[in-house]
Design a protein around this motif. Structure first.
Motif, PDB file in Angstrom:
ATOM      1  N   SER A   1       0.832  -1.200   0.000  1.00  0.00           N
ATOM      2  CA  SER A   1       0.000   0.000   0.000  1.00  0.00           C
ATOM      3  C   SER A   1       0.870   1.254   0.000  1.00  0.00           C
ATOM      4  O   SER A   1       1.886   1.313   0.698  1.00  0.00           O
ATOM      5  CB  SER A   1      -0.906   0.013   1.232  1.00  0.00           C
ATOM      6  OG  SER A   1      -1.522   1.282   1.387  1.00  0.00           O
ATOM      7  N   PRO A   2       0.489   2.274  -0.770  1.00  0.00           N
ATOM      8  CA  PRO A   2       1.255   3.535  -0.759  1.00  0.00           C
ATOM      9  C   PRO A   2       1.160   4.275   0.569  1.00  0.00           C
ATOM     10  O   PRO A   2       1.892   5.241   0.788  1.00  0.00           O
ATOM     11  CB  PRO A   2       0.617   4.338  -1.894  1.00  0.00           C
ATOM     12  CG  PRO A   2      -0.749   3.759  -2.067  1.00  0.00           C
ATOM     13  CD  PRO A   2      -0.624   2.310  -1.731  1.00  0.00           C
ATOM     14  N   TYR A   3       0.270   3.827   1.456  1.00  0.00           N
ATOM     15  CA  TYR A   3       0.150   4.458   2.772  1.00  0.00           C
ATOM     16  C   TYR A   3       1.060   3.788   3.813  1.00  0.00           C
ATOM     17  O   TYR A   3       1.128   4.231   4.947  1.00  0.00           O
ATOM     18  CB  TYR A   3      -1.304   4.395   3.253  1.00  0.00           C
ATOM     19  CG  TYR A   3      -2.269   5.123   2.341  1.00  0.00           C
ATOM     20  CD1 TYR A   3      -2.233   6.508   2.217  1.00  0.00           C
ATOM     21  CD2 TYR A   3      -3.211   4.424   1.582  1.00  0.00           C
ATOM     22  CE1 TYR A   3      -3.102   7.176   1.375  1.00  0.00           C
ATOM     23  CE2 TYR A   3      -4.083   5.087   0.740  1.00  0.00           C
ATOM     24  CZ  TYR A   3      -4.029   6.462   0.638  1.00  0.00           C
ATOM     25  OH  TYR A   3      -4.893   7.124  -0.204  1.00  0.00           O
ATOM     26  N   GLU A   4       1.730   2.723   3.403  1.00  0.00           N
ATOM     27  CA  GLU A   4       2.589   1.989   4.326  1.00  0.00           C
ATOM     28  C   GLU A   4       4.055   2.345   4.110  1.00  0.00           C
ATOM     29  O   GLU A   4       4.439   2.879   3.064  1.00  0.00           O
ATOM     30  CB  GLU A   4       2.383   0.479   4.132  1.00  0.00           C
ATOM     31  CG  GLU A   4       0.976   0.002   4.470  1.00  0.00           C
ATOM     32  CD  GLU A   4       0.776  -1.463   4.132  1.00  0.00           C
ATOM     33  OE1 GLU A   4       1.754  -2.101   3.662  1.00  0.00           O
ATOM     34  OE2 GLU A   4      -0.341  -1.969   4.321  1.00  0.00           O
ATOM     35  N   ASP A   5       4.873   2.011   5.090  1.00  0.00           N
ATOM     36  CA  ASP A   5       6.314   2.259   5.007  1.00  0.00           C
ATOM     37  C   ASP A   5       6.925   1.388   3.904  1.00  0.00           C
ATOM     38  O   ASP A   5       6.628   0.199   3.796  1.00  0.00           O
ATOM     39  CB  ASP A   5       6.969   1.940   6.356  1.00  0.00           C
ATOM     40  CG  ASP A   5       8.477   2.119   6.307  1.00  0.00           C
ATOM     41  OD1 ASP A   5       8.934   3.145   5.768  1.00  0.00           O
ATOM     42  OD2 ASP A   5       9.191   1.218   6.787  1.00  0.00           O
ATOM     43  N   TYR A   6       7.746   2.001   3.081  1.00  0.00           N
ATOM     44  CA  TYR A   6       8.360   1.275   1.965  1.00  0.00           C
ATOM     45  C   TYR A   6       9.884   1.337   2.025  1.00  0.00           C
ATOM     46  O   TYR A   6      10.572   0.923   1.084  1.00  0.00           O
ATOM     47  CB  TYR A   6       7.889   1.879   0.636  1.00  0.00           C
ATOM     48  CG  TYR A   6       8.189   3.357   0.496  1.00  0.00           C
ATOM     49  CD1 TYR A   6       9.418   3.797   0.005  1.00  0.00           C
ATOM     50  CD2 TYR A   6       7.255   4.310   0.875  1.00  0.00           C
ATOM     51  CE1 TYR A   6       9.704   5.147  -0.109  1.00  0.00           C
ATOM     52  CE2 TYR A   6       7.533   5.668   0.766  1.00  0.00           C
ATOM     53  CZ  TYR A   6       8.752   6.078   0.273  1.00  0.00           C
ATOM     54  OH  TYR A   6       9.032   7.421   0.164  1.00  0.00           O
TER      55      TYR A   6
ATOM     56  N   LEU B   1       0.568   5.045  -8.121  1.00  0.00           N
ATOM     57  CA  LEU B   1      -0.011   5.757  -9.263  1.00  0.00           C
ATOM     58  C   LEU B   1      -1.503   5.457  -9.395  1.00  0.00           C
ATOM     59  O   LEU B   1      -2.301   6.347  -9.715  1.00  0.00           O
ATOM     60  CB  LEU B   1       0.726   5.373 -10.544  1.00  0.00           C
ATOM     61  CG  LEU B   1       2.201   5.801 -10.620  1.00  0.00           C
ATOM     62  CD1 LEU B   1       2.860   5.228 -11.870  1.00  0.00           C
ATOM     63  CD2 LEU B   1       2.333   7.317 -10.597  1.00  0.00           C
ATOM     64  N   HIS B   2      -1.879   4.223  -9.144  1.00  0.00           N
ATOM     65  CA  HIS B   2      -3.296   3.846  -9.198  1.00  0.00           C
ATOM     66  C   HIS B   2      -4.094   4.627  -8.155  1.00  0.00           C
ATOM     67  O   HIS B   2      -5.154   5.197  -8.453  1.00  0.00           O
ATOM     68  CB  HIS B   2      -3.436   2.342  -8.964  1.00  0.00           C
ATOM     69  CG  HIS B   2      -4.842   1.835  -9.069  1.00  0.00           C
ATOM     70  ND1 HIS B   2      -5.782   2.010  -8.062  1.00  0.00           N
ATOM     71  CD2 HIS B   2      -5.485   1.158 -10.067  1.00  0.00           C
ATOM     72  CE1 HIS B   2      -6.928   1.464  -8.430  1.00  0.00           C
ATOM     73  NE2 HIS B   2      -6.774   0.937  -9.639  1.00  0.00           N
ATOM     74  N   GLU B   3      -3.588   4.680  -6.931  1.00  0.00           N
ATOM     75  CA  GLU B   3      -4.294   5.387  -5.862  1.00  0.00           C
ATOM     76  C   GLU B   3      -4.308   6.892  -6.115  1.00  0.00           C
ATOM     77  O   GLU B   3      -5.325   7.560  -5.887  1.00  0.00           O
ATOM     78  CB  GLU B   3      -3.630   5.084  -4.515  1.00  0.00           C
ATOM     79  CG  GLU B   3      -4.287   5.747  -3.318  1.00  0.00           C
ATOM     80  CD  GLU B   3      -5.645   5.173  -2.947  1.00  0.00           C
ATOM     81  OE1 GLU B   3      -6.260   5.685  -1.992  1.00  0.00           O
ATOM     82  OE2 GLU B   3      -6.099   4.208  -3.618  1.00  0.00           O
ATOM     83  N   LEU B   4      -3.194   7.428  -6.602  1.00  0.00           N
ATOM     84  CA  LEU B   4      -3.112   8.863  -6.872  1.00  0.00           C
ATOM     85  C   LEU B   4      -4.156   9.283  -7.903  1.00  0.00           C
ATOM     86  O   LEU B   4      -4.906  10.243  -7.694  1.00  0.00           O
ATOM     87  CB  LEU B   4      -1.709   9.219  -7.370  1.00  0.00           C
ATOM     88  CG  LEU B   4      -1.457  10.701  -7.669  1.00  0.00           C
ATOM     89  CD1 LEU B   4      -1.435  11.514  -6.383  1.00  0.00           C
ATOM     90  CD2 LEU B   4      -0.156  10.889  -8.445  1.00  0.00           C
TER      91      LEU B   4
END
Length: 370
Positions: free
Chosen positions: A225-230, A248-251
């Motif tokens: 998830s883009p909301y998680e630490d990467y 990019l999908h979420e954005l």
């Protein structure tokens, strides 16, 4: 991978008229803020770049008579402009949407910031994308009305002002992809669980067998998830690419039209931990994204938003923009009608009246003086 034009995405007006609409809305807002509801052309004639207008401003406004009504001002016979009644009505609807959907707009901004590395973004980045997020131009200027306690203004490491978001303890933010997967019963939210991206092949676009095989394995990778630490991800791995594609999908799902000019993403690389060639992700995943080269720019389009319309929530401002685009198109018909009228007025008579003296000579037998 060779780019192939898709007539369906090339024909969607709300996408390709959006860039044309943006400076119109900026001018409309400027006029609407005036107490009299009108302005002399001198108020904007030197401010074209501010409105992203690259031709004479008066000429630009005259291209849209369905939105801007021209009249002679009270002094010196200068041209003045006001909004047409139709434009005024749509502006009222827009204000109503802003009032009724303030929570939705705030949540979109909150999610945008939460995807960033520091959970904080420069104000200039937010301002640069407020058109795509559907935020009014003065949204950040009225924080006591538009923002809640989870937002706070901060000073970023480079000394610039920023806006940060504080997550509630234990809060888990789900992407639209995760929410849809839960609804379908194919995702439970466990660590390292895979989610397959919805794919929508364009007609006539075929992938090589090697790419097809790679894509199958790519879909089986855990969803990040883009909301998680990467920070633990190796940027050179397919897993890191899946995180970028998920971002990019979420954005795009947060944006009004679910599209963005690709060049707008250049300023996001540092803040969102994106690779140097993030634009390549659109090219490597043509079944998720479509790249349009219309309007002398490159626009990235989230296919799912148009091929599976119930999957991506509609932005509250979308219908307002569609109404503006419809009104904008009326300008073409008005100008065409004016050109036809002007041609008929300017057209000389084919049969001209005879000279009176010549008529008298004819009646007298046609004798002519030597």
């Amino acid at each position: 991978m060779k780019w192939k034009q898709d007539p369906y995405f090339e024909s969607i007006e709300q996408i390709h008229k959006s860039l044309e609409l943006k400076p119109i809305i900026a001018l409309k807002n400027f006029i609407a803020r005036e107490p009299s509801g009108s302005i002399p052309i001198s108020a904007v004639s030197k401010r074209g770049l501010e409105f992203d207008i690259h031709i004479n401003v008066a000429r630009f406004m005259r291209q849209y008579p369905s939105i801007f009504e021209e009249f002679t001002g009270p002094l010196y016979n200068l041209p003045w402009f006001r909004l047409t009644q139709e434009a005024v009505e749509i502006d009222k609807e827009k204000r109503r949407v802003y009032e009724e959907c303030r929570d939705d707009l705030r949540e979109g901004l909150r999610r945008f910031i939460l995807m960033s590395r520091e959970k904080a973004l420069h104000l200039k980045i937010i301002k640069g994308l407020e058109w795509y997020l559907g935020l009014p131009s003065d949204f950040l200027e009225n924080p006591e009305v538009n923002l809640d306690g989870s937002f706070r203004f901060v000073e970023m490491e480079d000394g610039l002002k920023g806006l940060a978001v504080v997550k509630n303890e234990g809060e888990k933010v789900l992407t639209v992809l995760q929410r849809n997967a839960i609804k379908r019963g194919v995702y439970s939210g466990e660590p390292n669980e895979a989610i397959e991206f919805p794919l929508f092949p364009s007609q006539g676009l075929r992938l090589r067998r090697k790419i097809e095989d790679w894509l199958i394995e790519f879909q089986r990778l855990p969803y990040v998830s883009p909301y998680e630490d990467y920070s633990h991800l190796d940027p050179s791995t397919d897993l890191a690419e899946k995180r970028v594609v998920g971002f990019l999908h979420e954005l795009l799902s947060l944006f009004v039209d679910h599209t963005v000019e690709r060049k707008r993403l250049l300023c996001l690389k540092k803040q969102f931990g994106l690779p140097q060639k993030v634009h390549k992700a659109f090219e490597r995943h043509p079944r998720m994204f479509y790249l349009s080269l219309k309007n002398k720019t490159c626009t990235a389009i989230l296919k799912e938003a148009f091929r599976s319309k119930s999957a991506i929530p509609s932005h509250p401002l979308l219908n307002v923009r569609k109404r503006y685009i419809k009104l904008m198109k009326q300008s073409g018909r008005i100008l065409k009608s004016r050109r036809v009228t002007n041609r008929s007025v300017d057209q000389p008579n084919v049969v001209k009246d005879l000279d009176p003296d010549y008529e008298e000579d004819c009646k007298g037998g046609g004798a002519m003086a030597d």
